[in-house]
Design a protein around this motif. Structure first.
Motif, mmCIF file in Angstrom:
data_model
loop_
_atom_site.group_PDB
_atom_site.id
_atom_site.type_symbol
_atom_site.label_atom_id
_atom_site.label_comp_id
_atom_site.label_asym_id
_atom_site.label_seq_id
_atom_site.Cartn_x
_atom_site.Cartn_y
_atom_site.Cartn_z
ATOM 1 N N UNK A 268 0.837 -1.208 0.000
ATOM 2 C CA UNK A 268 0.000 0.000 0.000
ATOM 3 C C UNK A 268 0.870 1.255 0.000
ATOM 4 N N UNK A 269 1.939 1.255 0.772
ATOM 5 C CA UNK A 269 2.847 2.404 0.798
ATOM 6 C C UNK A 269 3.514 2.552 -0.569
ATOM 7 N N UNK B 60 1.440 8.388 5.175
ATOM 8 C CA UNK B 60 0.528 7.857 6.182
ATOM 9 C C UNK B 60 -0.900 8.329 5.925
ATOM 10 N N UNK B 61 -1.078 9.616 5.662
ATOM 11 C CA UNK B 61 -2.423 10.151 5.409
ATOM 12 C C UNK B 61 -3.113 9.428 4.253
ATOM 13 N N UNK B 62 -2.335 8.996 3.268
ATOM 14 C CA UNK B 62 -2.919 8.330 2.104
ATOM 15 C C UNK B 62 -3.213 6.844 2.342
ATOM 16 N N UNK B 63 -2.556 6.234 3.327
ATOM 17 C CA UNK B 63 -2.812 4.811 3.602
ATOM 18 C C UNK B 63 -3.607 4.581 4.886
ATOM 19 N N UNK B 64 -3.895 5.624 5.632
ATOM 20 C CA UNK B 64 -4.554 5.452 6.934
ATOM 21 C C UNK B 64 -5.897 4.741 6.822
ATOM 22 N N UNK B 65 -6.606 4.901 5.731
ATOM 23 C CA UNK B 65 -7.900 4.235 5.557
ATOM 24 C C UNK B 65 -7.750 2.724 5.386
ATOM 25 N N UNK B 66 -6.553 2.276 5.076
ATOM 26 C CA UNK B 66 -6.305 0.834 4.917
ATOM 27 C C UNK B 66 -5.990 0.150 6.241
ATOM 28 N N UNK B 67 -5.814 0.947 7.300
ATOM 29 C CA UNK B 67 -5.571 0.365 8.622
ATOM 30 C C UNK B 67 -6.866 -0.288 9.083
ATOM 31 N N UNK B 68 -6.816 -1.576 9.410
ATOM 32 C CA UNK B 68 -8.040 -2.284 9.806
ATOM 33 C C UNK B 68 -8.716 -1.648 11.025
ATOM 34 N N UNK B 69 -10.023 -1.718 11.036
ATOM 35 C CA UNK B 69 -10.806 -1.143 12.141
ATOM 36 C C UNK B 69 -10.391 -1.740 13.480
ATOM 37 N N UNK B 70 -10.122 -3.037 13.522
ATOM 38 C CA UNK B 70 -9.746 -3.651 14.797
ATOM 39 C C UNK B 70 -8.445 -3.067 15.327
#
Length: 164
Positions: free
Chosen positions: A94-95, A111-121
């Motif tokens: 993703x990075x 980070x701002x561009x990939x933060x949405x890919x961080x799983x909710x858990x």
């Protein structure tokens, strides 16, 4: 399977070879392997050693067997580690994709561009998840530099990363 732990990137790739050589050939328990890494590499803690051990598994330079952890006979090369990092380390691809689409970027912008890919858990598990993931993205960028995927460039007074 994707691996999450990412140690800080060393200054030289030769350190990866050194870490792999510190893992025993004969399988040992996680505690034994971590103690060995701490002793041979002067790592600050067993947690740091555990991160390296897991990261070496991601790079296919170490493996977990029924008897414990051991180093593989795979030779550490920049090209092989580049491929396994992108395929087996969580968020590395993703990075990389983010830089391909929008680079050059600072670590914060990446980070701002990939933060949405961080799983909710992950977000619910750690109240400080943004700090943890900012650090992870920065470490991934540094690994991409070490593995000749990206380079650091100074622009507008900030360090940015772009694909090579």
């Amino acid at each position: 399977m994707k691996f999450k732990p990412v140690p800080p990137a060393p200054e030289k790739f030769a350190y990866v070879e050194r870490v792999q050589q510190a893992v025993p050939l004969v399988p040992g328990t996680e505690d034994d392997c971590c103690a060995r890494l701490v002793d041979r590499l002067d790592l600050p803690s067993r947690d740091a050693a555990r991160t390296w051990l897991t990261f070496l598994r991601a790079l296919e330079l170490a493996e977990e067997t029924p008897s414990g952890y051991r180093r593989t006979d795979r030779e550490p090369t920049v090209s092989a580690c580049r491929e396994t990092l992108l395929n087996r380390v969580f968020a590395a691809e993703a990075v990389h994709e983010t830089l391909a689409e929008a680079g050059p970027l600072t670590a914060a912008e990446a980070f701002d561009r990939v933060r949405e890919r961080v799983p909710a858990w992950e977000r619910h598990r750690d109240a400080e998840w943004t700090d943890t993931w900012r650090e992870r993205v920065t470490r991934l960028l540094d690994w991409l530099v070490l593995l000749d995927v990206t380079e650091r460039v100074e622009r507008d007074g900030a360090t940015r990363y772009r694909l090579t």
